[in-house]
Design a protein around this motif. Structure first.
Motif, short mmCIF file in Angstrom:
data_model
loop_
_atom_site.label_atom_id
_atom_site.label_comp_id
_atom_site.label_asym_id
_atom_site.label_seq_id
_atom_site.Cartn_x
_atom_site.Cartn_y
_atom_site.Cartn_z
N TYR A 168 0.78 -1.13 -0.04
CA TYR A 168 0.12 0.22 -0.02
C TYR A 168 0.75 1.23 0.07
O TYR A 168 0.75 2.05 -0.83
N ARG A 169 1.71 1.25 1.04
CA ARG A 169 2.79 2.35 0.99
C ARG A 169 3.51 2.83 -0.65
O ARG A 169 3.46 3.70 -1.04
N VAL A 173 0.88 5.64 -1.49
CA VAL A 173 1.73 6.68 -0.75
C VAL A 173 2.81 7.38 -1.21
O VAL A 173 2.81 8.54 -1.39
N ARG A 177 3.93 11.10 -2.84
CA ARG A 177 4.92 12.01 -2.04
C ARG A 177 6.01 12.41 -2.82
O ARG A 177 6.86 13.55 -2.60
#
Lengths: 354, 354
Positions: A168-169, A173, A177
């Protein structure tokens, strides 16, 4: 090869991959002044002596292997007259140590994930050189120089295999970022830069904790340094300092400017005073930051006031930090032409002073 | 109200919510033997003296507030003759402290998330009572009884607001783990039980770390206990002990049976020997586990062999654990009929011995 004066073996797979890839790209080399000429096909038959000196603690999670492999690949490439394609050198260095692909460049560097199965497009690109954001000052707290239990390479493999949060990261994410970080760097936007840096460091360590068995790189000292920075940033209303932790307990702190770095050093030395009487060896690198902070002697450290933003003043943690490093954004590897700086004796081919 | 002999205020919102909800449900009460009769509408006019004794360290992340609020709500419910609907009591206790909704029951309890916006269906249900899996033995390492910096209530709120990983955990990871855990409990499947317990404890703390600012409940001692358990489990080929950490550094260790618990205690006491000379006060609760472990004196502790599965033997951590608690799965709150056990003097209405 000698690392920090000690002979080491190059038989490991990571070294061998780098050597093989560089050798494959070797070309004719000629130095007319010295009367040296090496034909492409002759490199196979030659032995090379390598001496390396690394002023960062080895295997303490401060990317010493990234620096080392980037330097090795770059230097052998120069020696063997490999075509100067930084992307390709980056890809070779990556086979020594993942993050070494970034250390081929100076300044701000992005490691592109790539799409190919063989990883050949997983290379680093420079976003901006070291002159782009000159205000930033880096202070590193070397918390422990003990060899860490988990190497960053095997730790990352375990996380990929066992952490439910890692995918998921990585998928959701990190990509957004990275885009925000590129913007922040481009615009010298320290607030965004700091928030992204801290949040992503914490999330990396969160994923380590979500690994089975869990990986703990940070320790109580790391946590105390984070609290100090978080509370200061909060009390100022906007970030003064960013923190990031690699695969170890050492804190890499990035101050928005030199004045802030001097204030940060005061706060750090209040909680983590030197164990001995020698202030100068407690801060390596750019020692002039000590004067900026008004710290000329151990008595100056002892007279430091408690950081007003901290709730707990009564405890100090002497001995929990081995030493501090003060630095700035650096350049990538470069050829040193002054022969007096060479680590090998040009007559014997052995390390100087050996 | 007196908590552990000290008068405390009930003016806080969490106390007031519980008191209001219980009062709303108060009914006529009659004790013919004692000649007491209180009409439903009279409860409003009466004052109640409450004395509570909690043998768990307060606000150390060991769910002392869960136990306390469950007991408070259950007891007031009994006093005011509230209808015995455990689901409703659970929902009221939850307003005092989230996890208190579970502590209304003994044994294995599941907190159902619920779907309603007002949270009224966010209640706990008992999966199995404390007699269902009698083999399990619990050893708690009380690592620090310092008040923690972050309360579990405010910490959880910060995580919900700032952690990008929390939502993924709540929506994707936890629901399937809850189903697997229910199966494991039903089948006395210790391997699954242990793996799920450890993984979910680690992921909870990962999300705490992913919060801004990050929350650190575990410390170096917690990490050492995890390493000890992980290495032992690994060396045995299947889990012997599960660990879980709540909102604090204290380790809750669940051993598959009593023999395993005795072995675990030996390993724990090897690394964390008592600071003083008194072995008996270093383990509270079921002290008979000490005999099972062959530990009758401090000399027996000093003679313990290093756990063979651990790489690092040479360091001990005396003083890092305050004390251990040995226990089993317990029952929920119950009415104590023996008046000599009451904490209040029935004549003065004040705490006994005050």
């Amino acid at each position: 090869m000698w690392l920090n004066g000690k002979e080491i073996s190059l038989s490991g797979g990571r070294f061998q991959s780098c050597l093989r890839e560089i050798r494959r790209r070797a070309r004719d080399f000629e130095d007319e002044k010295k009367g040296i000429k090496i034909k492409k096909e002759d490199w196979e038959k030659l032995h090379v002596h390598i001496a390396s000196y690394n002023n960062f603690p080895t295997a303490a999670g401060l990317a010493s292997s990234a620096a080392g492999f980037a330097c090795l690949v770059f230097t052998l490439g120069k020696l063997m007259n490999v075509k100067e394609d930084y992307g390709e050198l980056s890809s070779i260095a990556r086979q020594g140590s993942g993050s070494a692909c970034r250390s081929i460049y100076g300044g701000f560097v992005k490691w592109c994930m790539g799409k190919k199965d063989d990883g050949s497009d997983s290379i680093a690109v420079q976003l901006a050189d070291e002159a782009h954001w000159k205000d930033l000052v880096i202070i590193i707290a070397v918390v422990s120089s003990k060899q860490k239990e988990t190497s960053s390479t095997s730790g990352m493999r375990d996380s990929v295999e066992t952490s439910p949060l890692l995918q998921y990261r990585a998928q959701t994410v990190v990509p957004s970022r990275v885009l925000k970080m590129e913007e922040a760097i481009k615009n010298h936007d320290f607030e965004s830069f700091a928030k992204l840096t801290c949040a992503d460091s914490n999330q990396f360590h969160a994923v380590c904790l979500d690994t089975s068995p869990p990986i703990f790189y940070m320790n109580d000292t790391s946590h105390r340094i984070i609290s100090l920075v978080e509370k200061w940033n909060h009390s100022e209303g906007c970030p003064q300092v960013a923190y990031t932790f690699d695969a170890g307990p050492n804190a890499v702190l990035i101050a928005r400017d030199r004045k802030t770095a001097a204030l940060l050093l005061q706060k750090l030395l209040y909680y983590f005073p030197p164990h001995g009487k020698d202030l100068s060896s407690y801060l390596v690198g750019d020692k002039s930051i000590l004067s900026d902070a008004g710290l000329h002697s151990i008595e100056d450290v002892e007279a430091l006031p408690a950081p007003p933003e901290m709730k707990i003043h009564d405890q100090k943690f002497k001995g929990d930090v081995s030493y501090f490093i003060c630095s700035r954004l650096g350049a990538g590897p470069k050829v040193v032409t002054d022969e007096s700086q060479a680590l090998l004796n040009s007559i014997t081919g052995l390390p100087k002073g050996a």
